[in-house]
Design a protein around this motif. Sequence first.
Motif, PDB file in Angstrom:
ATOM      1  N   GLU A 128     -77.478  28.227-103.145  1.00  0.00           N
ATOM      2  CA  GLU A 128     -76.037  27.986-103.030  1.00  0.00           C
ATOM      3  C   GLU A 128     -75.707  26.809-102.113  1.00  0.00           C
ATOM      4  OE1 GLU A 128     -76.922  30.988 -99.768  1.00  0.00           O
ATOM      5  OE2 GLU A 128     -77.699  30.468-101.731  1.00  0.00           O
ATOM      6  N   ARG A 129     -74.492  26.244-102.298  1.00  0.00           N
ATOM      7  CA  ARG A 129     -73.999  25.226-101.364  1.00  0.00           C
ATOM      8  C   ARG A 129     -73.607  25.963-100.085  1.00  0.00           C
ATOM      9  NH1 ARG A 129     -72.951  20.615-104.495  1.00  0.00           N
ATOM     10  NH2 ARG A 129     -72.528  21.118-106.671  1.00  0.00           N
ATOM     11  N   ARG A 130     -74.318  25.709 -99.023  1.00  0.00           N
ATOM     12  CA  ARG A 130     -74.108  26.485 -97.798  1.00  0.00           C
ATOM     13  C   ARG A 130     -72.913  25.960 -97.019  1.00  0.00           C
ATOM     14  NH1 ARG A 130     -79.647  28.574 -95.327  1.00  0.00           N
ATOM     15  NH2 ARG A 130     -78.184  30.187 -94.745  1.00  0.00           N
ATOM     16  N   GLN A 131     -72.312  26.867 -96.259  1.00  0.00           N
ATOM     17  CA  GLN A 131     -71.122  26.534 -95.484  1.00  0.00           C
ATOM     18  C   GLN A 131     -71.089  27.427 -94.245  1.00  0.00           C
ATOM     19  OE1 GLN A 131     -67.297  27.511 -97.417  1.00  0.00           O
ATOM     20  NE2 GLN A 131     -66.729  25.406 -96.965  1.00  0.00           N
ATOM     21  N   SER A 132     -70.686  26.844 -93.124  1.00  0.00           N
ATOM     22  CA  SER A 132     -70.638  27.667 -91.908  1.00  0.00           C
ATOM     23  C   SER A 132     -69.473  28.653 -91.995  1.00  0.00           C
ATOM     24  CB  SER A 132     -70.456  26.769 -90.674  1.00  0.00           C
ATOM     25  OG  SER A 132     -69.139  26.246 -90.670  1.00  0.00           O
ATOM     26  N   GLN A 133     -69.569  29.719 -91.238  1.00  0.00           N
ATOM     27  CA  GLN A 133     -68.477  30.694 -91.215  1.00  0.00           C
ATOM     28  C   GLN A 133     -67.174  30.033 -90.752  1.00  0.00           C
ATOM     29  OE1 GLN A 133     -68.795  33.996 -92.279  1.00  0.00           O
ATOM     30  NE2 GLN A 133     -66.578  33.788 -92.249  1.00  0.00           N
ATOM     31  N   HIS A 134     -67.315  29.135 -89.778  1.00  0.00           N
ATOM     32  CA  HIS A 134     -66.141  28.425 -89.253  1.00  0.00           C
ATOM     33  C   HIS A 134     -65.448  27.634 -90.372  1.00  0.00           C
ATOM     34  CE1 HIS A 134     -64.132  24.916 -87.380  1.00  0.00           C
ATOM     35  NE2 HIS A 134     -63.722  25.835 -86.503  1.00  0.00           N
ATOM     36  N   ASP A 135     -66.246  26.916 -91.173  1.00  0.00           N
ATOM     37  CA  ASP A 135     -65.667  26.140 -92.270  1.00  0.00           C
ATOM     38  C   ASP A 135     -65.076  27.049 -93.345  1.00  0.00           C
ATOM     39  OD1 ASP A 135     -66.277  23.797 -91.030  1.00  0.00           O
ATOM     40  OD2 ASP A 135     -68.079  23.375 -92.215  1.00  0.00           O
ATOM     41  N   ARG A 136     -65.714  28.163 -93.597  1.00  0.00           N
ATOM     42  CA  ARG A 136     -65.207  29.108 -94.605  1.00  0.00           C
ATOM     43  C   ARG A 136     -63.875  29.708 -94.149  1.00  0.00           C
ATOM     44  NH1 ARG A 136     -63.160  32.224 -97.297  1.00  0.00           N
ATOM     45  NH2 ARG A 136     -63.914  33.475 -99.054  1.00  0.00           N
ATOM     46  N   ASP A 137     -63.783  29.968 -92.850  1.00  0.00           N
ATOM     47  CA  ASP A 137     -62.566  30.577 -92.317  1.00  0.00           C
ATOM     48  C   ASP A 137     -61.349  29.663 -92.486  1.00  0.00           C
ATOM     49  OD1 ASP A 137     -64.020  32.764 -91.606  1.00  0.00           O
ATOM     50  OD2 ASP A 137     -64.172  32.248 -89.466  1.00  0.00           O
ATOM     51  N   ARG A 138     -61.614  28.362 -92.577  1.00  0.00           N
ATOM     52  CA  ARG A 138     -60.518  27.382 -92.642  1.00  0.00           C
ATOM     53  C   ARG A 138     -59.568  27.642 -93.827  1.00  0.00           C
ATOM     54  NH1 ARG A 138     -56.909  25.129 -92.369  1.00  0.00           N
ATOM     55  NH2 ARG A 138     -56.290  22.985 -91.951  1.00  0.00           N
ATOM     56  N   PHE A 139     -60.114  28.150 -94.926  1.00  0.00           N
ATOM     57  CA  PHE A 139     -59.272  28.349 -96.112  1.00  0.00           C
ATOM     58  C   PHE A 139     -59.332  29.797 -96.632  1.00  0.00           C
ATOM     59  CE2 PHE A 139     -63.461  27.034 -97.429  1.00  0.00           C
ATOM     60  CZ  PHE A 139     -63.756  27.837 -98.511  1.00  0.00           C
ATOM     61  N   ASP A 140     -59.833  30.692 -95.772  1.00  0.00           N
ATOM     62  CA  ASP A 140     -59.991  32.085 -96.221  1.00  0.00           C
ATOM     63  C   ASP A 140     -58.683  32.680 -96.743  1.00  0.00           C
ATOM     64  OD1 ASP A 140     -61.666  34.542 -96.351  1.00  0.00           O
ATOM     65  OD2 ASP A 140     -60.076  35.277 -95.048  1.00  0.00           O
ATOM     66  N   ASP A 141     -57.596  32.436 -96.008  1.00  0.00           N
ATOM     67  CA  ASP A 141     -56.315  33.054 -96.367  1.00  0.00           C
ATOM     68  C   ASP A 141     -55.893  32.692 -97.796  1.00  0.00           C
ATOM     69  OD1 ASP A 141     -54.155  34.690 -95.610  1.00  0.00           O
ATOM     70  OD2 ASP A 141     -52.901  32.940 -95.176  1.00  0.00           O
ATOM     71  N   PHE A 176     -58.845  24.489-101.912  1.00  0.00           N
ATOM     72  CA  PHE A 176     -59.937  23.526-102.163  1.00  0.00           C
ATOM     73  C   PHE A 176     -59.857  22.300-101.263  1.00  0.00           C
ATOM     74  CE2 PHE A 176     -59.805  26.107-105.970  1.00  0.00           C
ATOM     75  CZ  PHE A 176     -61.143  26.464-106.064  1.00  0.00           C
ATOM     76  N   ILE A 177     -58.637  21.912-100.863  1.00  0.00           N
ATOM     77  CA  ILE A 177     -58.501  20.736 -99.984  1.00  0.00           C
ATOM     78  C   ILE A 177     -59.300  20.933 -98.698  1.00  0.00           C
ATOM     79  CG2 ILE A 177     -56.830  19.560 -98.454  1.00  0.00           C
ATOM     80  CD1 ILE A 177     -54.774  19.904-100.798  1.00  0.00           C
TER      81      ILE A 177
END
Length: 233
Positions: A128-141, A176-177
């Motif tokens: 998978e394309r990996r992503q940090s939790q911090h980056d994932r949290d940015r658009f979680d909502d 996605f932005i």
Amino acid sequence: MTVELKILRFDPERDQKPHEETYRVEAGPMDRVLDLLHRVKYEQDGTLTFRRSCAHGVCGSDAMLINGRNRLACKIRVDQLGGKKITVAPLPGLPVLKDLVVDMEEFFAKFRSVQPYLQNEAIPPVRERRQSQHDRDRFDDTTKCILCAACTTSCPSFWAKPEYVGPAAIVNAHRFIFDTRDDRADERLEILSDKDGVWRCRTIFNCTDACPRGIHITQAILEVSSAIVGKRS
Ligand code: SF4
Ligand code: F3S
Ligand code: FES
């Protein structure tokens, strides 16, 4: 108890304009409005038309105007409406096809216009394309949207100017932005900087109040506006 359920009905093959019909329905406090609509359809009037699928707040198909506010019929309970009289009408601002069913075509065209899918031209990794939790949290909502249209159809800016892309499309662009795995944020920001894009938002907050998923929609819109301004400066 007996609930008086007033429904705005419209059959384009028979009616010149919409009219209200009232049904008396037996209901418990924990029943959802969708249960009441089913009771009318199955026991009193099979011609009543409405969309629904999951009945659990997941598919987004049964948003409607209930006691003056956009809500999901499958989520709102009789006891939350505080009385024995309930009014139901189709979502405002969209053409009515029949009874509580509105034409969602324009709504989905706006959704599609913001490219609501991951775009990345790089050769994909083996896994998978990996992503940090911090980056994932940015658009979680904004991943939580179920495309019910409750937000866009509660927005006075949309009522006044139906060309406005609307909060639902902006929420899905936001998703996605701000995703670090996506390469096309600039294109989406360009699309949303159009005269019918984010600038039509007057921070009225109806969208945020209406969202059955509790998404902070106005905040997401402001984050997208700020990103456009940041790109220009
Ligand atoms: Fe529905 Fe909320 Fe998505 Fe708007 S943002 S379409 S109200 S789930
Ligand atoms: Fe409309 Fe929501 Fe903006 S209601 S004006 S999109 S804050
Ligand atoms: Fe699926 Fe209500 S029926 S959200």
